[in-house]
Design a protein around this motif. Structure first.
Motif, PDB file in Angstrom:
ATOM      1  N   ASP A   1       0.845  -1.194   0.000  1.00 52.89           N
ATOM      2  CA  ASP A   1       0.000   0.000   0.000  1.00 52.89           C
ATOM      3  C   ASP A   1       0.881   1.244   0.000  1.00 52.89           C
ATOM      4  OD1 ASP A   1      -2.105  -1.739   0.156  1.00 52.89           O
ATOM      5  OD2 ASP A   1      -2.280  -1.588   2.338  1.00 52.89           O
TER       6      ASP A   1
ATOM      7  N   VAL B   1      -3.359   4.106  -2.757  1.00 58.74           N
ATOM      8  CA  VAL B   1      -3.429   2.673  -3.047  1.00 58.74           C
ATOM      9  C   VAL B   1      -3.511   1.934  -1.715  1.00 58.74           C
ATOM     10  CG1 VAL B   1      -2.281   0.719  -4.145  1.00 58.74           C
ATOM     11  CG2 VAL B   1      -2.060   3.004  -5.136  1.00 58.74           C
TER      12      VAL B   1
ATOM     13  N   ARG C   1       1.791  -0.346  -8.195  1.00 56.86           N
ATOM     14  CA  ARG C   1       1.865  -1.805  -8.103  1.00 56.86           C
ATOM     15  C   ARG C   1       2.660  -2.362  -9.301  1.00 56.86           C
ATOM     16  NH1 ARG C   1      -2.786  -3.656  -4.959  1.00 56.86           N
ATOM     17  NH2 ARG C   1      -2.527  -2.567  -2.970  1.00 56.86           N
TER      18      ARG C   1
ATOM     19  N   MET D   1      -2.386   9.867  -5.619  1.00 55.77           N
ATOM     20  CA  MET D   1      -2.889   8.514  -5.872  1.00 55.77           C
ATOM     21  C   MET D   1      -2.803   7.730  -4.581  1.00 55.77           C
ATOM     22  SD  MET D   1      -3.864   6.447  -8.435  1.00 55.77           S
ATOM     23  CE  MET D   1      -4.649   4.889  -8.041  1.00 55.77           C
TER      24      MET D   1
ATOM     25  N   HIS E   1      -7.479   4.777 -17.034  1.00 57.99           N
ATOM     26  CA  HIS E   1      -6.636   3.815 -16.335  1.00 57.99           C
ATOM     27  C   HIS E   1      -6.780   2.459 -16.996  1.00 57.99           C
ATOM     28  CE1 HIS E   1     -10.073   1.884 -14.242  1.00 57.99           C
ATOM     29  NE2 HIS E   1     -10.562   3.122 -14.131  1.00 57.99           N
TER      30      HIS E   1
ATOM     31  N   SER F   1     -12.130   6.651  -8.952  1.00 56.73           N
ATOM     32  CA  SER F   1     -11.810   5.553  -8.027  1.00 56.73           C
ATOM     33  C   SER F   1     -12.336   4.258  -8.626  1.00 56.73           C
ATOM     34  CB  SER F   1     -12.420   5.797  -6.643  1.00 56.73           C
ATOM     35  OG  SER F   1     -13.836   5.842  -6.710  1.00 56.73           O
TER      36      SER F   1
ATOM     37  N   TYR G   1      -0.263  -1.252 -12.874  1.00 52.41           N
ATOM     38  CA  TYR G   1      -1.452  -0.443 -13.136  1.00 52.41           C
ATOM     39  C   TYR G   1      -0.977   0.910 -13.655  1.00 52.41           C
ATOM     40  CZ  TYR G   1      -4.136  -3.745 -10.237  1.00 52.41           C
ATOM     41  OH  TYR G   1      -4.734  -4.864  -9.714  1.00 52.41           O
TER      42      TYR G   1
ATOM     43  N   PHE H   1      -8.428   1.923  -5.214  1.00 50.39           N
ATOM     44  CA  PHE H   1      -7.542   2.945  -5.773  1.00 50.39           C
ATOM     45  C   PHE H   1      -8.349   4.224  -5.972  1.00 50.39           C
ATOM     46  CE2 PHE H   1      -6.291  -1.103  -8.133  1.00 50.39           C
ATOM     47  CZ  PHE H   1      -5.526  -1.569  -7.060  1.00 50.39           C
TER      48      PHE H   1
ATOM     49  N   ARG I   1       0.972   5.888  -1.001  1.00 48.15           N
ATOM     50  CA  ARG I   1       0.405   7.108  -1.599  1.00 48.15           C
ATOM     51  C   ARG I   1       1.480   7.797  -2.430  1.00 48.15           C
ATOM     52  NH1 ARG I   1      -2.400  11.210   2.397  1.00 48.15           N
ATOM     53  NH2 ARG I   1      -4.091   9.701   2.055  1.00 48.15           N
TER      54      ARG I   1
END
Length: 288
Positions: A131, A208, A150, A206, A177, A224, A158, A213, A133
């Motif tokens: 996880d 995560v 990721r 962003m 996305h 999102s 992604y 997301f 940001r």
């Protein structure tokens, strides 16, 4: 004629009375024996107090030990609270595209972005993170900006891209996305955003967390979605044939449970701290 007097023998003196037995010895009063105390007497009847038995006489001893144990536990609890208060809840990294830790991954055989000469610029210490940001400032321009999360390599990540569709009279942005998993690129999801004003620079964030997301533009949620295909990977940026965007003041945050690498090589540490002492703005040209 004188008759001599007979002298009687004197009576033997005997005991006039039987002597009373000696008075009994008065013993000093003794305290009642408590639990755990063995009482013994000598030949004269004097009490002999034996040494206390630590196995049975434990009332006071247990009380003292209990107090000491409680104090020790309180000190340990206080130290744990202080340590948790002082330890950061997350790891924050402020860097730039020209700083240490970034690596460019160019297109190779099997890469779905090979036709567009797609390249990834990844922050290496975050490649095993879960996880986090990503927060950066984008100088708004028609070419747009694209970033990845990721990301493990060119075949698993992604990607998100925003572009300026229209500047005037009403600013319009497109945000899309898509997912690249096992070297296969999925479908693109796109939406158009109407902005209230035209800004020369925009803050992009962003978040995560797990399979959720969220993209924020100027601190407002813009898009999102959920996806659970990829569970680990790092942050970075996506470029087409070295057409880097105007990216400024990149900042990343990772919770403690995330797999951010805690150590850096010594040369990178020196470069990192030197960069922090000298504020600079780097264009998104990437670093080898």
């Amino acid at each position: 004629m004188v008759v001599p007097k007979m002298v009687r023998p004197a009576k033997r003196s005997g005991p006039s009375a039987i002597a009373p037995p000696p008075a009994s010895r008065q013993l000093p009063p003794s305290e009642p024996a408590g639990p755990g105390t063995n009482i013994a007497r000598d030949s004269d009847g004097v009490e002999i107090q034996a040494a206390p038995n630590l196995y049975t006489q434990s009332t006071r001893l247990r009380r003292v030990l209990g107090i000491n144990l409680a104090v020790a536990l309180a000190v340990i609890a206080l130290l744990v609270i202080v340590f948790r208060h002082r330890s950061p809840a997350s790891t924050e990294i402020e860097t730039s595209m020209g700083g240490a830790g970034w690596q460019r991954y160019t297109s190779e055989q099997g890469d779905p972005g090979a036709k567009q000469s797609r390249q990834l610029v990844l922050y290496r210490p975050s490649l095993h993170a879960t996880d986090g940001r990503l927060d950066f400032i984008w100088g708004v321009e028609p070419a747009g900006v694209a970033w990845v999360f990721r990301a493990r390599d060119l075949g698993n990540y992604y990607a998100v891209r925003i572009k300026l569709v229209q500047a005037l009279p009403t600013p319009l942005l497109s945000i899309e996305h898509f997912t690249v998993s096992n070297w296969a690129e999925g479908s693109h999801a796109e939406k158009i955003l109407v902005l209230s004003r035209s800004d020369p620079a925009m803050r992009v964030r962003m978040d995560v967390f797990g399979a959720a997301f969220t993209v924020y533009l100027q601190d407002s949620a813009a898009d999102s979605w959920d996806d659970g295909q990829l569970t680990t990977g790092g942050f970075g940026f996506l470029e087409d044939w070295h057409q880097g965007a105007d990216i400024r003041s990149v900042r990343m945050s990772f919770p403690q449970r995330s797999g951010i690498e805690p150590r850096r090589p010594l040369p990178e540490l020196r470069q990192f701290f030197a960069m922090q002492l000298t504020p600079r703005i780097f264009p998104g040209s990437g670093g080898d």
